[in-house]
Write an enzyme that holds these catalytic residues in place. Sequence first.
Site, PDB file in Angstrom:
ATOM      1  N   GLU A 114       0.851  -1.193   0.000  1.00 19.32           N
ATOM      2  CA  GLU A 114       0.000   0.000   0.000  1.00 19.32           C
ATOM      3  C   GLU A 114       0.883   1.239   0.000  1.00 19.32           C
ATOM      4  OE1 GLU A 114      -3.465  -1.634   3.004  1.00 19.32           O
ATOM      5  OE2 GLU A 114      -1.443  -1.288   3.753  1.00 19.32           O
ATOM      6  N   LYS A 116       2.165   4.730   1.349  1.00 22.84           N
ATOM      7  CA  LYS A 116       2.255   5.318   2.696  1.00 22.84           C
ATOM      8  C   LYS A 116       1.896   6.798   2.591  1.00 22.84           C
ATOM      9  CE  LYS A 116       5.316   5.569   6.687  1.00 22.84           C
ATOM     10  NZ  LYS A 116       5.158   7.017   6.941  1.00 22.84           N
ATOM     11  N   ASP A 118       1.022  10.625   3.727  1.00 29.02           N
ATOM     12  CA  ASP A 118       1.626  11.528   4.703  1.00 29.02           C
ATOM     13  C   ASP A 118       0.526  12.336   5.380  1.00 29.02           C
ATOM     14  OD1 ASP A 118       3.597  12.701   6.138  1.00 29.02           O
ATOM     15  OD2 ASP A 118       4.267  14.060   4.570  1.00 29.02           O
ATOM     16  N   TYR A 226      -6.924   1.742   5.896  1.00 29.73           N
ATOM     17  CA  TYR A 226      -6.029   0.662   5.455  1.00 29.73           C
ATOM     18  C   TYR A 226      -5.960  -0.516   6.422  1.00 29.73           C
ATOM     19  CZ  TYR A 226      -2.969   3.419   8.513  1.00 29.73           C
ATOM     20  OH  TYR A 226      -2.453   4.126   9.566  1.00 29.73           O
ATOM     21  N   LYS A 313      10.888   3.750   2.343  1.00 29.11           N
ATOM     22  CA  LYS A 313      10.814   5.192   2.104  1.00 29.11           C
ATOM     23  C   LYS A 313      11.554   5.551   0.812  1.00 29.11           C
ATOM     24  CE  LYS A 313       8.880   6.613   6.049  1.00 29.11           C
ATOM     25  NZ  LYS A 313       9.579   7.602   6.868  1.00 29.11           N
ATOM     26  N   CYS A 407      29.683  26.351  26.822  1.00 29.06           N
ATOM     27  CA  CYS A 407      28.225  26.266  26.654  1.00 29.06           C
ATOM     28  C   CYS A 407      27.661  27.637  26.285  1.00 29.06           C
ATOM     29  CB  CYS A 407      27.578  25.763  27.945  1.00 29.06           C
ATOM     30  SG  CYS A 407      25.774  25.730  27.879  1.00 29.06           S
ATOM     31  N   CYS A 410      25.309  28.717  29.556  1.00 32.54           N
ATOM     32  CA  CYS A 410      25.788  28.972  30.918  1.00 32.54           C
ATOM     33  C   CYS A 410      27.288  29.225  30.992  1.00 32.54           C
ATOM     34  CB  CYS A 410      25.406  27.817  31.841  1.00 32.54           C
ATOM     35  SG  CYS A 410      26.310  26.276  31.501  1.00 32.54           S
ATOM     36  N   CYS A 425      27.437  19.852  27.817  1.00 36.06           N
ATOM     37  CA  CYS A 425      27.614  20.810  28.900  1.00 36.06           C
ATOM     38  C   CYS A 425      27.441  20.016  30.194  1.00 36.06           C
ATOM     39  CB  CYS A 425      26.583  21.932  28.831  1.00 36.06           C
ATOM     40  SG  CYS A 425      26.558  22.959  30.321  1.00 36.06           S
ATOM     41  N   CYS A 431      22.494  24.730  34.265  1.00 33.67           N
ATOM     42  CA  CYS A 431      22.331  25.201  32.876  1.00 33.67           C
ATOM     43  C   CYS A 431      20.839  25.302  32.560  1.00 33.67           C
ATOM     44  CB  CYS A 431      23.028  24.228  31.924  1.00 33.67           C
ATOM     45  SG  CYS A 431      23.034  24.763  30.203  1.00 33.67           S
TER      46      CYS A 431
END
Length: 671
Positions: A114, A116, A118, A226, A313, A407, A410, A425, A431
């Site tokens: 079948e 697919k 979206d 389906y 896919k 970072c 922070c 970090c 943070c």
Amino acid sequence: MDKKSAEEKIKELSDKLHYYNYKYYQESVSEISDYEFDMMLNELIKLEEQFPDLKTDDSPSQRVGGDITKNFETVEHKIPMLSLGNTYSKVELDDFDGRVKKGLGHEEYEYFCELKFDGVAISLHYENGKLVRGVTRGDGSKGDDITNNARTIRTIPLKVRGEKYPEYFEARGEVFLPRESFNEINKEREENGEALLANPRNAASGTLKMQDSAVVAKRKLDCYLYSYAGEDLPIESHEEGIKQLEKFGFNVSQTYKKCKNINEVFDFINKWEEKRHTLNVDTDGIVIKINSIAQQEELGFTAKSPRWAIAYKYKAESATTILKEISYQVGRTGAVTPVANLEPVLLAGTTVKRASLHNANEIARLDLRVGDTVHVEKGGEIIPKITGVDLSKRDLGSQEVDYIRTCPECGSELVRAEGEAVHYCPNKKGCPPQIKGSIEHYIQRKAADIDSMGERTIHLLYEKGLVRNIADLYDLTYDQVFELEGFKDLSTQNLLKGIEASKNIPFENILFGLGIRFVGKTVAEKLAYHFKNINNLAKANFEELIEVPEIGERIAQSVVEYFKDTDNIELIERLKNAGLQFEVQEVEVEQKGSALEGKSLVVSGVFEHYGRDEIKEVIKQYGGKVVSAISGKVDILVAGENMGPSKKQKADKLGVQIISEEEFRSLIKEN
């Protein structure tokens, strides 16, 4: 008009409108004009307003919408809506075929292919032929009840055609916004000076969660079905299920095909690679399923997906644009992710402005430089990524990217563990994005399920200094919350009630919510059920942890490190004192005998003396174990009325003992 005459007229109008709606939307046949249809519908609506007790849930007037849903109820799926494994490689499809062949002991099998689509997965529940509930996929185990909105979708039957339907069944499919409708909506929004919708998939998802079903009705959503699901349905193959949905009047895309072998599957994939673009709906691949339901049961499932199905896919679409700059984001675990900020470019129906660069290794591999002309793809047509650089257009004065050392949030010096590609970090307790991210992780549905709190509220609580970890949530007072921007009495009470309700959430969910690195939902459940409570888990050493099924060295080491940290122990003590659940709540089965000790049983069909859940409980009370599918490890099949023929055939083939309900009652001496 008296009530009896009104009832007859309402039935007559309803039957006609259902018929004309089916002919138009399923067979593309207009037997009457739009004007005539609208006049009949208006007449029906007026009669229902005059005699409201004659209005039914399957009335054609429900297509118009008008009901307001302020909060979408969370519903547990009777049958989990699992995600599919996927691949972009035909070699991996061959491998999948090899696993199927091995799993079925080299017996003959066929595939069902079948497209697919979206869109947004939905489960439609029917009782006595009428639509009673529409539920989104959600997390696969629970979804949102969007019944009022589902009723406005004209290709979804409010009542099924024909008379031979099960008392209860589910029809599963994909809700989508046709390209034509999407373009019409965006044209209107552009004329009104409103922001354009990004893509049909997101538009469909957002539309299904709108509060006003009348607005949903105007969006002209569509739905392809389906899957025909339920217990003991009189079908032996997926194809039979699809044919039954068609007979019931469901909208099934006529793009499917039954394939005798993997080579025919490849032919189907090749056929639709370009042809799919001619459809009025976005697609991103092909779903391949084993056709026989008995063979599906034999192959079974992994923790996340069926072993009898896979999604192939198609290769992602690509575009070329300019890399303007690289910024850096800090996640809840402290992982620092570089992000490419791009000159906006249209790709697979959406405008792409940003793309993940994953880590420093990826930047070095691509030899990326700010100002480069880059190739962008959508992995699975969802997540944008940079796949390469057009070196012929590179500025001669461009500089290599100097990856950050501290970072961006922070200022802490970043660390990079040996063998890992990601910079972290280490300041997880100070943070801001890590603190807020850990709280967002904790409140999600799969964890503490505090649905009255969102990202904005967490930000406010953090900025006000009220929350620095998840335990602080349980110290919040009415006055502290009420003073937050946008909060009033009701919203304050709802937030505090949501926090209070989380004290009843099971231990395994709370364990997941703690955010221990590498401990996902499934791992948290396995650890909780194995160690029974947080104290046992905290005391477990590395060797004891890796003895737990599916717990590897990386997870075990992470758990050990977590419980070494005294701050984490203090956090858990605060959560315990607040009343959170840190022990598995096991329901003890009352033992009545040992007639089924050590035996595995499958129950199938309808029983005279028991409900389905009741007979399963009885099996446990007599020492037996209930399993869902027939296999060589099953000892007994308890066969009720209307049992599917595939289960009997499988049991006979494997030599599984089949007993009737009366034989079962005799076996456990219940007569």
